[in-house]
Structures are given as C-alpha cells and as structure tokens.
Design a protein around this motif. Structure first.
Motif, PDB file in Angstrom:
ATOM      1  N   VAL A  37       1.565  -5.475   3.241  1.00 28.94           N
ATOM      2  CA  VAL A  37       0.344  -6.160   3.693  1.00 28.94           C
ATOM      3  C   VAL A  37       0.474  -7.646   3.341  1.00 28.94           C
ATOM      4  O   VAL A  37       0.727  -7.997   2.193  1.00 28.94           O
ATOM      5  CB  VAL A  37      -0.908  -5.568   3.015  1.00 28.94           C
ATOM      6  N   GLU A  54       2.154  -5.213   8.029  1.00 25.00           N
ATOM      7  CA  GLU A  54       0.837  -5.546   8.575  1.00 25.00           C
ATOM      8  C   GLU A  54       0.428  -6.966   8.185  1.00 25.00           C
ATOM      9  O   GLU A  54       0.577  -7.367   7.020  1.00 25.00           O
ATOM     10  CB  GLU A  54      -0.217  -4.572   8.045  1.00 25.00           C
ATOM     11  N   ASP A 101       0.843  -1.202   0.000  1.00 24.14           N
ATOM     12  CA  ASP A 101       0.000   0.000   0.000  1.00 24.14           C
ATOM     13  C   ASP A 101       0.871   1.243   0.000  1.00 24.14           C
ATOM     14  O   ASP A 101       1.943   1.263   0.614  1.00 24.14           O
ATOM     15  CB  ASP A 101      -0.890   0.029   1.249  1.00 24.14           C
ATOM     16  N   VAL A 161      -6.187  -6.534  12.002  1.00 29.16           N
ATOM     17  CA  VAL A 161      -4.882  -6.158  11.451  1.00 29.16           C
ATOM     18  C   VAL A 161      -3.877  -6.096  12.599  1.00 29.16           C
ATOM     19  O   VAL A 161      -4.103  -5.406  13.592  1.00 29.16           O
ATOM     20  CB  VAL A 161      -4.948  -4.791  10.741  1.00 29.16           C
ATOM     21  N   HIS A 220      -2.951  -9.046   7.773  1.00 24.60           N
ATOM     22  CA  HIS A 220      -4.406  -8.859   7.673  1.00 24.60           C
ATOM     23  C   HIS A 220      -5.073 -10.228   7.787  1.00 24.60           C
ATOM     24  O   HIS A 220      -4.919 -11.070   6.888  1.00 24.60           O
ATOM     25  CB  HIS A 220      -4.765  -8.213   6.342  1.00 24.60           C
TER      26      HIS A 220
END
Ligand code: SF4
Length: 286
Positions: free
Chosen positions: A159, A198, A150, A207, A200
């Motif tokens: 992510v 992160e 991102d 998260v 997810h």
C-alpha cells in the motif's frame, strides 16, 4: 534472460553480483526525469540550495506521518479525535499563504484522513508500516521504504499513500517501478506471496490496484537494472569531470516550475515561472 542466468530478483545468490550499486527507486526516477536535476540532488556536494518546502510537500509529509503513527495506537484509541490531535501536532504553516490559509487546509486534510481511515479495516494491524526493504537487482542493491504492507489472508499487499490533489491515473499502479520493487522485496523478506500493489489516494479514498505476475515483476526489475547501468556510467563521468561532464543535460519541461533546484538552472527558468509555494494545493494561472 538466458536459461543459465538467474532471474533478476534471485541474483543476490550469485557471487558475481556482490559489489552492488546502492540506490533508491527515487534516485533512478530522478535521473529519468532530468539528468541535470539528478546531478544536483545526488552528486554535487555540497548539495545546491533548494527552494523552501511547499505547502503540498508539507501536507504529504504530515499525512504520511499521521498514517504511520495511527497504527501505534491501541485499536480502541483509533478515533477521529486521536487523528486530529496527531495531525495538529505534526502540522506546519510552511509554504501556506498565511496562517488562515494553513488552518483551512489543516481542517480539510484532517477530514480527508479521517474519511480515508473510515474506509479501511482499522482493527487489522498491518504486517509492516514504513518498513525499510532492500533487494539486490543485477548490479544494484535497491533500497526503499514502504508506507504499509497489508496481510490479506496470508497474501501480502503493498500500500502506497498518495496525497496529490490530482486524481490518479488508472495505470499508475501497473507502471510504477517502485511498487514492483517493493513487491519483489517483500516477497523475499517475508518469504510470502506478494504480487498485488495498491495506490491509496487519501483525498478521495480511491484505490488503484494492480496484480503483478512473476514476469511483469521481472520486467520492472530489468528496467531498474537498465537505469542503474546508465547511472554507473554517468556517476563515473562525474567522478572524472565533475560539473563539466556533458552526461547531465537539463531536460526542461513542466516539472521545472516545481524543481527544487531551478535557481541553479537557466534552462529550467526559461521553461516558465516558478510555482507559487501553495500552488500544488490550489492551482493558479501564474
Ligand atoms: S529546472 Fe528543469 S531542467 Fe533544470 S534541473 Fe530542474 S527539472 Fe531539470
């Protein structure tokens, strides 16, 4: 690290590191989990037969593919119906108890993916989706593929999707070696700041994030470099002695129930019965 020695993520500029050992973080972690399993997966050729895919593996692959293809749709086409169609096209009954069991889970996973996507900004195109990266680290060229990158106001964020039915540990993003490698590799690739990683958890939308520092990234890369040093040694042992090498002891434990190679490993079989093909989705007391 000495004053003269470049940081691990900068050593690609140094000519003495130009014959790298190519490896993915998965290869490194497989060795840490069980040296015998590492030998089965990466050194024995032909590769020993594996168990057929289990239902939770099928779910993981399908969810990753759907979340990848989602970003190829025009923003106006990013709808729940499009997600359901994509998921239905990618679905497989392999590993499920029977077609009805598979259909129940397909419906449940479709809902989970739709809910997950409702929780993110679907109009902002990621900087990268399933992006391949590599990074010279000491003696290795680490390679891998990132689920999503991102761009959040000029700062790049890693992510990684998780599809396990179990909740994530709070420290999972902080301690993850692959995530640290991805952040360092993306910083180099895009010449942009990338320190946030992160996880997810698609089933719940949770998260788990961690913000690295240059020091914590370098510590993780040093960890990778240390494992690579061991791999170089054990690979050499295998080259010289083959399966007779003692460098690949089995490491029996809870993982053995799920090991793809347990039929070749008496010690792993003694550790407990094989997991049922769908047990990763619906735990049993088997
Ligand atoms: S069954 Fe267990 S001990 Fe044997 S290779 Fe697999 S993980 Fe290692």
């Amino acid at each position: 690290m000495t004053a003269e020695q470049p940081a691990l993520h900068q050593q690609f500029d140094d000519p003495i590191y130009r014959r790298p050992y190519r490896a993915s973080p998965t290869r490194l972690l497989t060795y840490l989990d069980c040296p015998r399993r590492y030998r089965f997966a990466y050194l024995d050729r032909p590769t020993p037969t594996k168990v057929p895919p289990r239902a939770h593996t099928v779910v993981g692959v399908v969810v990753h593919n759907v979340l990848r293809d989602f970003w190829d749709l025009a923003p106006g086409q990013r709808t729940p119906d499009a997600v359901a169609r994509s998921l239905a096209a990618a679905w497989s009954d392999v590993g499920f108890r029977d077609p009805a069991h598979s259909a129940t889970w397909r419906s449940r996973i479709t809902q989970e993916v739709v809910e997950y996507l409702r929780g993110i900004d679907r109009d902002i195109q990621p900087r990268g989706v399933e992006r391949s990266v590599n990074l010279p680290v000491g003696r290795a060229l680490l390679t891998g593929r990132i689920d999503r990158i991102d761009d959040r106001g000029g700062e790049l964020v890693i992510v990684d999707y998780k599809t396990s039915r179990k909740p994530l540990d709070d420290s999972a993003a902080r301690v993850s070696l692959p995530l640290a490698f991805y952040a360092a590799a993306v910083s180099r690739l895009f010449r942009a700041r990338c320190v946030t990683v992160e996880l997810h958890h698609v089933p719940t939308g949770e998260v788990i994030a961690h913000e690295h520092t240059d020091e914590s990234l370098d510590r993780k890369l040093a960890e990778a470099d240390s494992i690579v040093a061991d791999l170089i040694d054990v690979d050499q042992s295998y080259e010289q002695q083959g399966a007779a090498s003692t460098a690949f002891p089995p490491r029996p434990g809870p993982l053995c129930r799920w090991c793809d190679f347990r039929e070749h490993c008496p010690e792993g079989q003694a550790a407990g019965p094989a997991a049922l093909p769908w047990e990763g989705l619906e735990p049993t007391s088997a």
